[in-house]
Motif scaffolding. Sequence first.
Motif, PDB file in Angstrom:
ATOM      1  N   TYR A 107       0.845  -1.196   0.000  1.00  0.00           N
ATOM      2  CA  TYR A 107       0.000   0.000   0.000  1.00  0.00           C
ATOM      3  C   TYR A 107       0.876   1.240   0.000  1.00  0.00           C
ATOM      4  CZ  TYR A 107      -3.756   3.111   1.828  1.00  0.00           C
ATOM      5  OH  TYR A 107      -4.670   4.111   2.020  1.00  0.00           O
ATOM      6  N   ILE A 156      -1.614   9.273   5.294  1.00  0.00           N
ATOM      7  CA  ILE A 156      -2.744   8.534   4.718  1.00  0.00           C
ATOM      8  C   ILE A 156      -2.715   7.077   5.156  1.00  0.00           C
ATOM      9  CG2 ILE A 156      -3.695   7.632   2.547  1.00  0.00           C
ATOM     10  CD1 ILE A 156      -2.847  10.205   1.207  1.00  0.00           C
ATOM     11  N   THR A 157      -1.529   6.473   5.097  1.00  0.00           N
ATOM     12  CA  THR A 157      -1.397   5.066   5.467  1.00  0.00           C
ATOM     13  C   THR A 157      -1.767   4.872   6.932  1.00  0.00           C
ATOM     14  OG1 THR A 157       0.399   4.941   3.872  1.00  0.00           O
ATOM     15  CG2 THR A 157       0.162   3.073   5.362  1.00  0.00           C
ATOM     16  N   SER A 160      -5.553   5.128   7.362  1.00  0.00           N
ATOM     17  CA  SER A 160      -6.228   3.949   6.818  1.00  0.00           C
ATOM     18  C   SER A 160      -6.055   2.740   7.716  1.00  0.00           C
ATOM     19  CB  SER A 160      -5.657   3.581   5.447  1.00  0.00           C
ATOM     20  OG  SER A 160      -5.856   4.617   4.555  1.00  0.00           O
ATOM     21  N   SER A 163      -8.028   2.481  10.881  1.00  0.00           N
ATOM     22  CA  SER A 163      -9.344   1.965  10.554  1.00  0.00           C
ATOM     23  C   SER A 163      -9.320   0.455  10.314  1.00  0.00           C
ATOM     24  CB  SER A 163      -9.879   2.725   9.338  1.00  0.00           C
ATOM     25  OG  SER A 163     -10.904   2.027   8.716  1.00  0.00           O
ATOM     26  N   TYR A 164      -8.330  -0.025   9.552  1.00  0.00           N
ATOM     27  CA  TYR A 164      -8.203  -1.476   9.323  1.00  0.00           C
ATOM     28  C   TYR A 164      -8.049  -2.234  10.629  1.00  0.00           C
ATOM     29  CZ  TYR A 164      -7.522  -1.165   4.239  1.00  0.00           C
ATOM     30  OH  TYR A 164      -7.689  -0.970   2.918  1.00  0.00           O
ATOM     31  N   GLN A 208      -3.612  13.251  11.277  1.00  0.00           N
ATOM     32  CA  GLN A 208      -3.776  14.025  10.043  1.00  0.00           C
ATOM     33  C   GLN A 208      -3.211  15.429  10.194  1.00  0.00           C
ATOM     34  OE1 GLN A 208      -5.187  12.805   6.998  1.00  0.00           O
ATOM     35  NE2 GLN A 208      -4.082  14.656   6.404  1.00  0.00           N
TER      36      GLN A 208
END
Lengths: 224, 302
Positions: A107, A156-157, A160, A163-164, A208
């Motif tokens: 990713y 971003i990673t 993400s 959340s994963y 962020q």
Amino acid sequence: MSFDIILDRLPEINQAMLETFAMIGVAIPLAVLLGTPLGIWLWSHAPGGLKPTPKSHAVVSALVNMVRSFPFLILLIAIIPFTRLIVGTSVGTAAVIVPLTINAIPYFARLVEQNITQLGTGAVEASRAMGATRGQIIRNVLLVDAKPAIIGSITITTVSFISYSAMSGLVGGGGIGDLAIRYGYYRYETETMIVACVLMVILVTVVQYSGTRAARWTDKRVSA
Amino acid sequence: MISLRRVSTTFASGAKEPIVAVDDVSLEIPDGSIQGIIGFSGAGKSTLLRNINLLERPTAGQVWVGDTELTGLNAEGLRRARHQIGMIFQGFNLVNNLTVLQNVELSLKFAGVKDKTQRRRRAAEALEIVDITDKTKNYPAQLSGGQKQRVAIARALATKPQVLLCDEPTSALDPFTTATVLQYLADINTEFGITVVIVTHEMEVIKALADNVAVMEQGRVVEKFAAAELCREGFAPTTSIGRYLVSDGISVRRAGAEASQGGFDPTAEGVQHYDRHVDPVRRDSAAPRENKIFAAVEGGLR
Ligand SMILES: Nc1ncnc2c1ncn2[C@@H]1O[C@H](COP(=O)(O)OP(=O)(O)O)[C@@H](O)[C@H]1O
Ligand SMILES: [Mg+2]
């Protein structure tokens, strides 16, 4: 809404936050450490890159796509034997870190590849004309100019994968997202779920915000 | 002497016919001279220039710079040869996240100058040549186009090359700034004896600067003449493209595909002319920094 419940759940919430930090704190640095060279490799060995090797590029690129296309839940299950080999167990936080990392590497690599592609070829051309080696170009030009974008990709990673990591419950990995699911969905403890969700929102916001600030700080393209 | 011997460069283009960007070109460029290469967009000028330092390896022919056949070198040898061949570009191609000084240091770093103090000193010296002394800690985004190109010139000069290749170095600049940059190139040529090869689509640039001109069309050098001829009454190039380029105007836009089909007609519809006057630069460098153009622009920049 009862605050007593939340007070009762504080130890669990605490524990869950620590688990999230552990998952993200190991998976993301590993993804950056291994994904960056992979991303650079993908860029420089692509047709038209610094050292085009179309065949091996196609193979590696296909592998990256394959791992990327697995839904995280399936990957989590599919690599259980590998996970056990690496961390000695297939349950718990450590066991979730393995699939998280495996998923995060390609990713992140794709993001880095993209970050470098977007730089344009000008400075690389100039460096080639100056007689630079590929390594010199990567270290002194590409990574320098792509730094703000790569920081953006790390942000971003991280977001993400916070959340994963909520899906870790499947193998008892814990974490704040899992807490929200367990208490909110299975036990109808809405209060706990709300607190967990608010904590996730705060976590994502902080990540962020700092990521954006750091990217801007390192970007010298706009005159200050 | 730079010597291109029957150089051709072909690009594969998928299923279509391969593109012959450079077609059997032979050209000799004497040491210390300024060679102009002129032609329309797509004529193959950049490819020919990039053939000189093998940024684009020719598919046929030999490239010699001095006593070295670049086309016969291995990767390591070629890198070493490139430290002796500076290059500047239309888009400047600086590293955005490095300061002016760091950008110039880069060429020295690549050339193997390990000592940081020495690198800094030599970079500052190179920047002095192009009169950038108070902006060394700035980033490229904080400079004007002309200043960026001067930093790029300094970066190319820092390794003390014998040759400077320039690909449309002033095409992104206004006429005034163009004159300054050309003046620096002329000064560098006279002061250090560096051979300058300059690609342009503007005869004004050639008039201002070059010793010799090669006119390119469809990958071929269709004619060569001494730039001094341009000032001679009644001088007429032998090709229509040469005559057009020498005439009063400069083509900025051409009708359709005609551009590369040969038999160019300057009176055709879609051909536009504009007057872009570039003052001639002084080639005697007794006191180059007192040059009129120069002083005026310097005054304006600071
Ligand atoms: N890397 C490349 N791959 C394919 N075609 C190219 C490449 N570079 C240049 N060409 C083609 O070769 C021809 C000459 O290009 P170029 O040397 O850039 O011309 P000029 O600099 O005179 O505008 C053009 O048709 C261009 O499209
Ligand atoms: Mg060009």
